[in-house]
Design a protein around this motif. Structure first.
Motif, PDB file in Angstrom:
ATOM      1  N   ALA A  74       0.946  -1.202  -0.130  1.00  0.00           N
ATOM      2  CA  ALA A  74       0.094   0.145   0.315  1.00  0.00           C
ATOM      3  C   ALA A  74       0.804   1.228  -0.063  1.00  0.00           C
ATOM      4  O   ALA A  74       0.514   2.268  -0.707  1.00  0.00           O
ATOM      5  N   ASP A  75       1.919   1.300   0.660  1.00  0.00           N
ATOM      6  CA  ASP A  75       2.898   2.356   0.731  1.00  0.00           C
ATOM      7  C   ASP A  75       3.583   2.362  -0.623  1.00  0.00           C
ATOM      8  O   ASP A  75       3.821   3.507  -1.065  1.00  0.00           O
ATOM      9  N   LEU A  76       3.950   1.272  -1.119  1.00  0.00           N
ATOM     10  CA  LEU A  76       4.715   1.204  -2.449  1.00  0.00           C
ATOM     11  C   LEU A  76       3.935   1.900  -3.471  1.00  0.00           C
ATOM     12  O   LEU A  76       4.412   2.615  -4.257  1.00  0.00           O
ATOM     13  N   LEU A  77       2.534   1.409  -3.510  1.00  0.00           N
ATOM     14  CA  LEU A  77       1.595   2.056  -4.469  1.00  0.00           C
ATOM     15  C   LEU A  77       0.835   3.250  -4.204  1.00  0.00           C
ATOM     16  O   LEU A  77      -0.004   3.829  -4.882  1.00  0.00           O
ATOM     17  N   GLN A  78       1.122   3.744  -2.878  1.00  0.00           N
ATOM     18  CA  GLN A  78       0.560   5.045  -2.504  1.00  0.00           C
ATOM     19  C   GLN A  78      -1.020   4.991  -2.489  1.00  0.00           C
ATOM     20  O   GLN A  78      -1.574   5.735  -2.996  1.00  0.00           O
ATOM     21  N   ILE A  79      -1.428   3.892  -1.753  1.00  0.00           N
ATOM     22  CA  ILE A  79      -2.882   3.601  -1.821  1.00  0.00           C
ATOM     23  C   ILE A  79      -3.242   3.397  -0.276  1.00  0.00           C
ATOM     24  O   ILE A  79      -4.451   2.872  -0.080  1.00  0.00           O
ATOM     25  N   SER A  80      -2.494   3.824   0.557  1.00  0.00           N
ATOM     26  CA  SER A  80      -2.567   3.525   2.098  1.00  0.00           C
ATOM     27  C   SER A  80      -3.681   3.868   2.699  1.00  0.00           C
ATOM     28  O   SER A  80      -4.682   3.656   3.299  1.00  0.00           O
ATOM     29  N   HIS A  81      -4.294   5.310   1.820  1.00  0.00           N
ATOM     30  CA  HIS A  81      -5.406   6.061   2.236  1.00  0.00           C
ATOM     31  C   HIS A  81      -6.784   5.394   1.904  1.00  0.00           C
ATOM     32  O   HIS A  81      -7.913   5.790   2.253  1.00  0.00           O
ATOM     33  N   GLY A 107     -10.743   4.115 -11.805  1.00  0.00           N
ATOM     34  CA  GLY A 107     -10.039   2.846 -12.707  1.00  0.00           C
ATOM     35  C   GLY A 107      -8.633   2.690 -12.231  1.00  0.00           C
ATOM     36  O   GLY A 107      -8.264   1.674 -11.975  1.00  0.00           O
ATOM     37  N   GLY A 108      -7.956   3.725 -12.430  1.00  0.00           N
ATOM     38  CA  GLY A 108      -6.490   3.874 -11.865  1.00  0.00           C
ATOM     39  C   GLY A 108      -6.364   3.277 -10.309  1.00  0.00           C
ATOM     40  O   GLY A 108      -5.411   2.233 -10.328  1.00  0.00           O
ATOM     41  N   GLN A 109      -7.183   3.657  -9.600  1.00  0.00           N
ATOM     42  CA  GLN A 109      -6.964   3.181  -8.292  1.00  0.00           C
ATOM     43  C   GLN A 109      -7.298   1.534  -7.999  1.00  0.00           C
ATOM     44  O   GLN A 109      -6.677   0.972  -7.394  1.00  0.00           O
ATOM     45  N   ARG A 110      -8.112   1.259  -8.825  1.00  0.00           N
ATOM     46  CA  ARG A 110      -8.629  -0.359  -8.991  1.00  0.00           C
ATOM     47  C   ARG A 110      -7.517  -1.034  -9.386  1.00  0.00           C
ATOM     48  O   ARG A 110      -7.201  -1.947  -8.921  1.00  0.00           O
ATOM     49  N   GLN A 111      -6.761  -0.481 -10.341  1.00  0.00           N
ATOM     50  CA  GLN A 111      -5.726  -1.031 -11.142  1.00  0.00           C
ATOM     51  C   GLN A 111      -4.562  -1.309  -9.941  1.00  0.00           C
ATOM     52  O   GLN A 111      -3.813  -2.331 -10.071  1.00  0.00           O
ATOM     53  N   ARG A 112      -4.193  -0.164  -9.301  1.00  0.00           N
ATOM     54  CA  ARG A 112      -3.081  -0.071  -8.315  1.00  0.00           C
ATOM     55  C   ARG A 112      -3.567  -1.310  -7.229  1.00  0.00           C
ATOM     56  O   ARG A 112      -2.695  -2.104  -6.761  1.00  0.00           O
ATOM     57  N   VAL A 113      -4.692  -1.486  -6.897  1.00  0.00           N
ATOM     58  CA  VAL A 113      -5.072  -2.488  -5.960  1.00  0.00           C
ATOM     59  C   VAL A 113      -4.881  -3.961  -6.509  1.00  0.00           C
ATOM     60  O   VAL A 113      -4.378  -4.790  -5.849  1.00  0.00           O
TER      61      VAL A 113
END
Length: 373
Positions: free
Chosen positions: A118-125, A136-142
């Motif tokens: 999550a930290d690596l992909l900047q999706i911790s929040h 769509g971009g956030q889903r792809q990061r997940v």
């Protein structure tokens, strides 16, 4: 990380042979991209590597181990799909950790892995949100995070950016590039977008009709294509192909291009580029390949001109793109695309002098379409 070797892999669906004795090898930590038109077999090859499709014959080795007949779970691979494949009822945190939970990884290790990716992909929040609340971009990061949490030997990406809009696709492409540079993971990536291939890959495999036509670095595939299909598929705009007649003897070859005007266009072939060998083909019809950037605008204000052969033609179409200008102009029996600088002051209908960089040109056999020089 692990090396990947594919040896004479064949895949048949009934009487249809989709993969035709495909062989390739990539080293541990390399980024391989499979490109080609729809139906060429690239997704089938990806599924065969993943174990989602059993192969008819041949072998697949990961880190030297034969995994041809192993299940996907036994191959130690992770796959990111085009459709994201997230569980809608689970939060981002649960989606990322689900695979680890199925493998009975202790909870403390799962939590640590989730926080790391999550930290690596900047999706911790985003960890408490569900997929429906994401872009769509956030889903792809997940989806990428779920794969990265596993730390497998090989990552497989099946057209992961094709559902994103143009700007987001560029942004995500940059993120994937950074990710690979940081982690040094072995990645196999399927795409139909040759720009993605050129910007991301360590190696590119160009496929057509179940065959790999060329395997090499982006520079090799772009500047030294093995045939007209590879030359035309890689590059945007694609390479220009001009029919010509090869003339001359040893050490002094030239290409004669018939034009609708009275005088034919004659382009000298560089003597340092196999002119002696080409002399044996004197009188034959060949195909001259020139990329748009092989043309440059002639500037009369300069005392010394760029090297190359001068030609003049009436411009039929001017297409400004911001960073440069694409020009359509007649050459031979058809039209070619030339790429010039953004300050080129030209309008449709005007004549323009251009230099042709024959040192970067390529020649193809008119019948087989294979490269000959």
């Amino acid at each position: 990380m692990a090396a990947l070797d594919i040896e004479q892999v064949r895949k048949e669906f009934g009487r249809e042979r989709v993969l035709k004795d495909v062989s390739l090898s990539i080293e541990s930590g390399q980024f391989l991209i499979l490109v080609g038109p729809s139906g060429c077999g690239k997704s089938t090859l990806m599924n065969a590597i993943a174990g989602l499709e059993p192969v008819t014959s041949g072998r697949i080795l990961i880190d030297g181990e034969d995994v041809t007949h192993r299940t996907p779970a036994e191959r130690d691979i992770a796959m990111v799909f085009q459709s994201y494949a997230l569980y809608p009822s689970m939060t981002v945190r649960q989606n990322i950790s689900f695979g680890l939970e199925m493998r009975k990884v202790p909870k403390a290790e799962r939590e640590q892995a989730v926080e790391r990716v999550a930290d690596l992909l900047q999706i911790s929040h985003l960890l408490k949100r569900k997929p429906a609340q994401l872009s769509g971009g956030q889903r792809q990061r997940v989806a990428m995070g779920r794969a990265l949490a596993r730390e497998p030997k090989v990552y497989l990406f099946d057209e992961p950016l094709s559902n994103l809009d143009a700007k987001l696709r560029v942004d995500m492409r940059t993120e994937i590039k950074k990710l690979h540079q940081r982690l040094g993971t072995t990645i196999v990536y399927v795409t139909h977008d040759q720009v993605e291939a050129m910007t991301l890959a360590d190696k590119i495999a160009v496929m057509r009709d179940g065959h790999i036509l060329q395997l090499g670095s982006p520079d090799e595939v772009y500047n030294n294509p093995v045939d007209m299909f590879v030359a035309g598929f890689m590059g945007s705009p694609s390479m220009n192909f001009i029919k010509a007649t090869l003339e001359g003897g040893k050490g002094a070859c030239q290409l004669r291009i018939a034009t609708p005007e009275e005088a034919d266009l004659v382009l000298p072939w560089p003597s340092a580029r196999g002119a002696d060998e080409l002399a044996e083909r004197a009188g034959q019809t060949v195909i001259l390949g020139l990329r748009p950037e092989h043309f440059s605008e002639e500037d009369e204000r300069l005392t010394s001109q760029a090297e190359g052969t001068l030609l003049t033609a009436c411009v039929s179409v001017v297409e400004p793109t911001g960073a440069d200008i694409l020009l359509r102009l007649p050459l031979g029996q058809g039209e070619v695309t030339a790429r010039v600088g953004p300050k080129c002051a030209i309008t449709a209908g005007e004549r323009l002098a251009l230099r042709v960089d024959m040192d970067r040109a390529v020649l193809f056999d008119a019948d087989s379409e294979h490269r000959i020089a």
